[in-house]
Design an enzyme around this catalytic site. Sequence first.
Site, PDB file in Angstrom:
ATOM      1  N   GLY A  60       6.514   8.143  13.247  1.00 20.56           N
ATOM      2  CA  GLY A  60       6.967   7.025  12.430  1.00 20.56           C
ATOM      3  C   GLY A  60       7.478   7.390  11.046  1.00 20.56           C
ATOM      4  N   HIS A  75      19.345   8.424  16.538  1.00 22.72           N
ATOM      5  CA  HIS A  75      19.284   9.540  17.497  1.00 22.72           C
ATOM      6  C   HIS A  75      19.733  10.821  16.788  1.00 22.72           C
ATOM      7  CE1 HIS A  75      19.195  11.472  21.362  1.00 22.72           C
ATOM      8  NE2 HIS A  75      20.375  12.004  21.099  1.00 22.72           N
TER       9      HIS A  75
HETATM   10  C1  GRF Z   1      13.611  10.965  15.410  1.00 22.74           C
HETATM   11  O1  GRF Z   1      14.112  12.276  15.482  1.00 22.74           O
HETATM   12  C2  GRF Z   1      14.586   9.978  15.985  1.00 22.74           C
HETATM   13  O2  GRF Z   1      15.908  10.341  15.791  1.00 22.74           O
HETATM   14  C3  GRF Z   1      14.252  10.022  17.449  1.00 22.74           C
HETATM   15  O3  GRF Z   1      12.865  10.140  17.494  1.00 22.74           O
HETATM   16  C4  GRF Z   1      12.410  10.798  16.310  1.00 22.74           C
HETATM   17  C5  GRF Z   1      11.324   9.949  15.682  1.00 22.74           C
HETATM   18  O4  GRF Z   1      10.748  10.565  14.560  1.00 22.74           O
HETATM   19  N1  GRF Z   1      14.774   8.848  18.125  1.00 22.74           N
HETATM   20  P1  GRF Z   1       9.740   9.747  13.635  1.00 22.74           P
HETATM   21  O5  GRF Z   1       8.658   9.195  14.558  1.00 22.74           O
HETATM   22  O6  GRF Z   1      10.519   8.670  12.970  1.00 22.74           O
HETATM   23  O7  GRF Z   1       9.185  10.740  12.674  1.00 22.74           O
END
Ligand code: GRF
Length: 192
Positions: free
Chosen positions: A15, A112
């Site tokens: 998160g 993404h």
């Molecule tokens: C991020 O790299 C996002 O692009 C992908 O999942 C990851 C989540 O990271 N969809 P976080 O939980 O926000 O640290």
Amino acid sequence: MTYKKNIAIFASGNGSNAQAIIDACKQGIINATVAVVITDNANAFVIKRAEKENIYFQIFKPKTFVDKVAFEAEILKTLTKHNIEFIALAGYMRLVGTVLLQAFPKKMVNIHPSLLPKYKGLNAVQQALDNKDNELGVTIHYVDEGMDTGEIISQEKITIENIDEPLESIMAKVHNIEHELYVETLAKLFNN
Ligand code: GRF
């Protein structure tokens, strides 16, 4: 600029992007309020973040529902109850189905870690590195029924100068850009 929309963040893990969005809303950089955090993972660190920020959160375990329609219908009840008008997916490790897509047409975005349409799906950074790309990136897009296929809203490139750079350091750069781009993009979507 006075009316603030309520947004929900969906996350399955750490998160850090959720945190960046929460901080930017609190600071008034994004003209919205993170009113709900939804997760499908009872062990997700995003729950701790929501607790600390006093944001309502709810855990929905997909396996406890007969199917995706029932799962999403229950989520939708919570979103409706909290007057949610927009959803930001931030590391939500699941395809969104028809119930939520129909309830939030063009009101749901995802982040993404690749220059879409390249490298959809899991481990996108590793996919790019395996392919010897030295140009990585981050994309924010609207969510549709596909995996990382919706209309692109914004993108930022990250050029890796040294191909031997450790993955950890590359990932740190990607995450930093993610946080900046997500905040900047949501700010543009909400601040006019
Ligand atoms: C991020 O790299 C996002 O692009 C992908 O999942 C990851 C989540 O990271 N969809 P976080 O939980 O926000 O640290």
